[in-house]
Design a protein around this motif. Structure first.
Motif, PDB file in Angstrom:
ATOM      1  N   GLY A 140       3.722  -6.414   7.997  1.00 20.89           N
ATOM      2  CA  GLY A 140       4.965  -5.893   8.106  1.00 20.89           C
ATOM      3  C   GLY A 140       5.383  -4.497   7.443  1.00 20.89           C
ATOM      4  O   GLY A 140       4.302  -3.851   7.102  1.00 20.89           O
ATOM      5  N   ARG A 194       6.330  -6.960   0.265  1.00 25.92           N
ATOM      6  CA  ARG A 194       7.113  -6.665   1.517  1.00 25.92           C
ATOM      7  C   ARG A 194       8.329  -6.124   0.928  1.00 25.92           C
ATOM      8  O   ARG A 194       8.891  -6.345  -0.130  1.00 25.92           O
ATOM      9  CB  ARG A 194       7.421  -8.217   2.484  1.00 25.92           C
ATOM     10  CG  ARG A 194       6.409  -8.523   2.973  1.00 25.92           C
ATOM     11  CD  ARG A 194       6.754  -9.750   3.844  1.00 25.92           C
ATOM     12  NE  ARG A 194       7.769  -9.603   4.875  1.00 25.92           N
ATOM     13  CZ  ARG A 194       8.170  -9.653   6.092  1.00 25.92           C
ATOM     14  NH1 ARG A 194       6.954  -9.987   6.602  1.00 25.92           N
ATOM     15  NH2 ARG A 194       9.093  -9.351   6.815  1.00 25.92           N
ATOM     16  N   CYS A 215       0.635  -5.925  12.210  1.00 27.60           N
ATOM     17  CA  CYS A 215       1.548  -7.385  12.686  1.00 27.60           C
ATOM     18  C   CYS A 215       1.669  -8.353  11.522  1.00 27.60           C
ATOM     19  O   CYS A 215       2.317  -9.299  11.601  1.00 27.60           O
ATOM     20  CB  CYS A 215       1.019  -7.816  13.895  1.00 27.60           C
ATOM     21  SG  CYS A 215      -0.613  -8.457  13.974  1.00 27.60           S
TER      22      CYS A 215
END
Length: 407
Positions: free
Chosen positions: A266, A194, A263
């Motif tokens: 991210g 992420r 979803c």
């Protein structure tokens, strides 16, 4: 020479012109390194011949779980695996952004080169690893000889070819590879994270393809020491423009092909080099020869999406190294009759056949667009969803039913 006659003697020193061993294993990848460790720990004089002292970081086996772990335990590698891999025990399975079910069971993620290094580290005598290139091999009913690029020679009673799909040595012995399915599947491997540095909200995740026309079987996400590893498996023409897009703009292309992932992931980025592999399905012919035996991909290749490659490899290693090779060394000669026992071993034959069946099944379930396979695909995921919902309502019932059926 009996199985234990050379147990107290190392193989000849590296500088010697002639090296003598009970078993010469050519190829220091996973199959060869595991086999060398198992045989050497049993007291056999083993020479593992490999061109590279450190195995490169190839995109090969990157996770192990289920019954594969049972074999690792039986062969004595489970502690080594635990020391270099990331454990996980739950996999969230999704399709079209919705949960299909959750797989529960111990598994490990790792880097292939580290797994090979771990296996080599289990060999009692480091001098058993010979860094050299085999230029010629000659086999007979009695003694086998290998010639090296360095000018040295090796003599052994048995030669094990664990050379993967590099078939030059086999070709020189008259062994040929028969193509079963050209460019059967395409695989991509890369690591993600992420952008904000936060962990993902799942332990591991599998996202299945949404449309048969996309040819996507699934994307598997699982932890490795470097982060969250991604393995994407497809049944699609390797020359399709989407392959180039996956290499150049991986994150955006993955989300375009699997929009239901957004979803769950991210805002993420790819943190290392994207590797890809085009796999042919093939099997060798002319392999039944005195003094030499083929294991792993050197005998038959696998479809990575089917997840049977490691299982086949482990069956080969376990059956050859704990059953056949020790018994062969207890009597004179290394005839075709002896070698044929391994190739006709019921467990090996079953693993080889299951691997091919699963390769064809995964391709059909993923990409066949006719109504029959469309219905079968829908029923496949519907059945999994129903079982998952019932198991959520009545926890443990599925395990009890399976136990009852096995009784």
């Amino acid at each position: 020479m009996t199985a234990n006659s050379g147990a107290a003697e190392p193989i000849a020193p590296t500088g010697a012109a002639m090296i003598v061993a009970d078993i010469a294993i050519v190829g220091g990848g996973l199959a060869g390194s595991l086999a060398a460790a198992v045989l050497a720990r049993a007291g056999h004089r083993v020479a593992l011949v490999e061109k590279r002292a450190v195995h490169p970081d190839e995109f090969r086996v990157e996770k192990i779980g289920s019954q594969q772990l049972d074999v690792f335990r039986r062969l004595g590698f489970i502690r080594g695996l635990e020391s270099m891999a990331c454990p996980y025990d739950r996999v969230l399975n999704i399709r079209e952004g919705k949960v299909v079910d959750v797989s529960v069971g111990q598994a490990y993620g790792f880097t292939y080169s580290h797994l090979v290094a771990m296996a080599r580290g289990q060999i009692p005598d480091p001098s058993s690893l010979i860094i050299d290139e085999v230029t010629a091999v000659s086999c007979s009913d009695d003694v086998q000889h290998l010639d090296f690029a360095s000018g040295r020679r090796l003599q052994a009673r048995l030669v094990v070819l664990a050379t993967g799909m590099a078939g030059v040595l086999g070709y020189r012995l008259g062994i040929r590879r028969r193509l079963l399915a050209a460019q059967h599947s395409v695989s991509f491997g890369f690591t993600i994270a992420r952008r904000d540095g936060a962990p993902f909200d799942f332990n591991a995740l599998t996202c299945y393809g949404e449309r048969a026309s996309d040819g996507i079987d699934y994307l598997s996400l699982f932890p490795v020491p470097a982060g969250m590893r991604a393995n994407l498996f497809m049944f699609r023409d390797p020359t399709d423009p989407v392959m180039r897009e996956l290499r150049r703009d991986t994150a955006a292309t993955v989300l375009r092909l699997l929009p239901g992932l957004r979803c769950y992931l991210g805002d993420f980025l790819v943190t290392d080099r994207v590797q890809n592999w085009v796999m042919d399905l093939s099997i060798v012919e002319g392999h039944l020869q005195p003094g030499v035996v083929l294991i792993g991909d050197a005998f038959q290749t696998n479809c990575p999406a089917a997840g049977t490659g490691v299982a086949r490899l482990l069956v080969d290693v376990e059956r050859l190294c704990t059953e056949y090779a020790p018994r062969w060394l207890m009597t004179e000669g290394m005839s075709k009759e002896k070698i044929s026992q391994f190739y006709s071993d019921p467990a090996k034959v079953a693993a080889d056949q299951q691997s091919l069946r699963m390769a064809r099944f995964r391709q059909a379930l993923t990409s066949r667009g006719d109504i029959g396979w469309d219905v079968r695909r829908r029923l496949h995921f519907l059945r999994r969803k129903i079982i998952h919902r019932v198991d959520q309502a009545r926890p443990g019932w599925l395990g009890r039913v399976r136990t009852a059926l096995r009784a």
